[in-house]
Structures are given as C-alpha cells and as structure tokens.
Motif scaffolding. Structure first.
Motif, mmCIF file in Angstrom:
data_model
loop_
_atom_site.group_PDB
_atom_site.id
_atom_site.type_symbol
_atom_site.label_atom_id
_atom_site.label_comp_id
_atom_site.label_asym_id
_atom_site.label_seq_id
_atom_site.Cartn_x
_atom_site.Cartn_y
_atom_site.Cartn_z
ATOM 1 N N UNK A 160 11.217 10.475 8.112
ATOM 2 C CA UNK A 160 10.666 11.466 7.186
ATOM 3 C C UNK A 160 11.554 11.676 5.958
ATOM 4 N N UNK A 161 12.180 10.625 5.494
ATOM 5 C CA UNK A 161 12.953 10.709 4.254
ATOM 6 C C UNK A 161 12.068 10.418 3.043
ATOM 7 N N UNK A 162 10.856 9.927 3.301
ATOM 8 C CA UNK A 162 9.909 9.565 2.251
ATOM 9 C C UNK A 162 8.530 9.483 2.895
ATOM 10 N N UNK A 163 7.501 9.268 2.080
ATOM 11 C CA UNK A 163 6.131 9.324 2.601
ATOM 12 C C UNK A 163 5.306 8.063 2.398
ATOM 13 N N UNK A 164 5.805 7.098 1.623
ATOM 14 C CA UNK A 164 5.018 5.892 1.382
ATOM 15 C C UNK A 164 5.928 4.727 1.018
ATOM 16 N N UNK A 194 1.029 2.611 9.144
ATOM 17 C CA UNK A 194 -0.419 2.679 8.978
ATOM 18 C C UNK A 194 -0.709 2.153 7.582
ATOM 19 N N UNK A 195 -1.471 1.068 7.494
ATOM 20 C CA UNK A 195 -1.750 0.444 6.206
ATOM 21 C C UNK A 195 -2.873 1.145 5.459
ATOM 22 N N UNK A 196 -2.705 1.294 4.154
ATOM 23 C CA UNK A 196 -3.823 1.685 3.304
ATOM 24 C C UNK A 196 -4.693 0.452 3.087
ATOM 25 N N UNK A 228 -0.616 -3.910 1.027
ATOM 26 C CA UNK A 228 -1.076 -2.539 1.095
ATOM 27 C C UNK A 228 0.077 -1.585 0.767
ATOM 28 N N UNK A 229 -0.197 -0.302 0.853
ATOM 29 C CA UNK A 229 0.857 0.698 0.932
ATOM 30 C C UNK A 229 0.977 1.093 2.399
ATOM 31 N N UNK A 230 2.164 1.491 2.824
ATOM 32 C CA UNK A 230 2.372 1.852 4.218
ATOM 33 C C UNK A 230 2.746 3.319 4.361
ATOM 34 N N UNK A 231 2.091 4.004 5.310
ATOM 35 C CA UNK A 231 2.423 5.397 5.613
ATOM 36 C C UNK A 231 2.680 5.515 7.109
ATOM 37 N N UNK A 232 3.104 6.695 7.553
ATOM 38 C CA UNK A 232 3.381 6.880 8.971
ATOM 39 C C UNK A 232 2.097 6.802 9.796
ATOM 40 N N UNK A 233 2.223 6.267 11.015
ATOM 41 C CA UNK A 233 1.082 6.223 11.918
ATOM 42 C C UNK A 233 0.533 7.630 12.127
ATOM 43 N N UNK A 234 -0.787 7.754 12.112
ATOM 44 C CA UNK A 234 -1.442 9.033 12.348
ATOM 45 C C UNK A 234 -1.760 9.823 11.102
ATOM 46 N N UNK A 235 -1.191 9.434 9.946
ATOM 47 C CA UNK A 235 -1.396 10.213 8.730
ATOM 48 C C UNK A 235 -2.658 9.745 7.991
#
Length: 284
Positions: A97-101, A113-115, A235-242
């Motif tokens: 959780x130091x960043x979001x994407x 989790x891929x966009x 893609x862009x990557x975010x945390x799983x579940x978001x």
C-alpha cells in the motif's frame, strides 16, 4: 517484466476459503471493493526510477507521461513510490500500500488485478538502414543464417532463434539488471552501430525507442510460428479485489486512448492490433 511467480491453493482448501470469501462479501458494503486503500488525495504510482523509456525519476518516460494524463483527469497531484523493477517490486510497492497503480503490467499476471489493456506491442528486429536484412520480419528468414544477433538471454525470441539455428552465433545480454548501473538494450544498440552484431532482437517499446534515437530500422516480428508468442497486451495493475478502482482506470483509458497512443508512438513504440497480426490502424 514478463516473468511471473504463481502459487496455487490446494484443492482441499478451495471450498472453505470460497465460503469464507462469500460470507465476507455479504457482510461488507459495495464500497469495500476498493479495500479502502486507494488514496483519495493523490494519484499514487509505483514505478522504477531508472527504466527508460518506460519510467524515470526525472519523469521523462512514456509511463510518466501517461500517469500525468490520468492524474490530471482525476484532479489529483501525482505521487511516486520508486522501486527497481526486479524481484519484490509488486510486493514492496503495490501490496504494501505504498502506491495504488503500476502503469505498465503485462496482461494475465496474477500478482495484480489487470485493467483493460491500453496497448499491444511485439518484439522487434533492429537493423541498419540499407543492410541486406533491413526488410526481414521473421526469425525464420534465411537471410539471418550465419549472422550474429543480439538477444536478451531468456527472453521469448531466444526460443525461436534456437528453433531456427540462430543461437550458436548469437551474442547474449543480461535479462535482470539494475538499470541505474547498466542498460543491456543501449549496449546492444551501440554494438549494432559498431558492427559487433548484425541486428538486435528487443522488446518493441525498448527497441523502438532506442532504434528510433539511433536512426535504425525497427521491424516488428509478427510472423513467428509456434510458441512462445512475441506480442503482449499491456495493462495497468492494481491490487487484487479493487474492482471499483479498476473500473475507474478502465474508464480513463477509454477516454484518453487517442492521447495515450500519441504518447507511445512519440517514443517509437510499435503499436500492434489486439491479435498481434499487424500494425495498429489509427483510430483518428
């Protein structure tokens, strides 16, 4: 960037874990799909500080420019968490959780989790203009026989080169390096210009960028037969579940696709259609 580590859950554990997840889902409000971790005050990006042409601490990379577009639309100041793109990158940045994407992440990797993908590119052959191999567009071409090709060791095209008898004379370059200290791609291009190799085989965004700078010919390898494939959707990557955050980014990608394409082509990135068959046709 293209390697992944996957740990599978044993079959005996899947049923109870699924039941627990369903109960938890019923107990939480829909807004919890963002896990309440995405910053509301900044557009927080995980990035390598020395990974030109993708990202750089001086903000000169094309992923930096794309991040600018996203942040401006969201009306949020841009904030970076810098960490070398190596083992531990996702864990030490996004997961902690130091960043979001992560602005650039290959589609299908389960660490994030891929966009939706915002560009597709392919490996390329970089050669000297006017050379006998300038028009070569696949590694099975007989004109490559007996030549010395530069190749990043362990990268997907190496398998095709081995299949076509090109590995024996190939010059390998390191796959995993600290880009703050050394740059195999730049060294490969320098070796090509110096005549130490006859051509360079590189991932499209890298070969396109450095090849364009050096005035070399960059040809996407779109006709290779058999595995592994040489094109990838990014893609862009975010945390799983978001899921809510993912959908928001998908909306921004759709809205700004033309602008993103312009940024990428400006850096020499060869853009390929979604199936990896041909160069992408401009939507303009």
């Amino acid at each position: 960037m293209l390697a992944s580590v996957c740990k599978r859950i044993g079959p005996a554990l899947k049923a109870p874990l699924l039941a627990m997840a369903m109960l938890a889902g019923m107990a939480m409000p829909a807004s919890a799909q963002t896990t309440d971790l995405v910053s509301q005050s900044h557009f927080r990006v995980c990035a390598d500080p020395a990974n030109t042409p993708f990202s750089s601490k001086d903000l000169s990379g094309f992923e930096n420019k794309i991040a600018d577009v996203m942040a401006a639309d969201l009306g949020l100041p841009l904030q970076y968490e810098w960490f070398p793109m190596a083992i531990g990158f996702v864990r030490k940045t996004l997961i902690e959780n130091r960043c979001d994407v992560i602005i650039g992440f290959a589609q299908g990797h389960d660490m994030v989790l891929n966009t939706n993908h915002y560009y597709t590119s392919a490996y390329v052959l970089v050669s000297k203009p006017g050379s006998a191999i300038e028009t070569v567009d696949h590694l099975a071409d007989d004109r490559l026989k007996g030549l010395t090709l530069g190749i990043v060791a362990g990268s997907p095209p190496a398998t095709h080169m081995a299949r076509n008898g090109l590995i024996g004379k190939a010059k390998p370059y390191k796959l995993m390096v600290d880009r703050r200290i050394e740059s195999p791609a730049e060294q490969m291009i320098a070796d090509l210009q110096a005549g130490e190799i006859d051509a360079a085989v590189l991932w499209g965004p890298i070969g396109g960028y450095y090849g364009k700078q050096a005035g070399l010919t960059v040809t996407p390898l779109l006709k290779e037969q058999g595995a592994p494939r040489l094109f990838y959707r990014i893609t862009m990557g975010v945390r799983q579940g978001e899921l809510v955050w993912k959908r928001k980014l998908n909306s921004l990608i759709r809205k700004h696709q033309g602008e993103i394409d312009d940024i990428l082509t400006g850096y020499g990135v060869p853009l390929i259609d979604d199936m990896g068959n041909a160069l992408k046709t401009s939507a303009k």
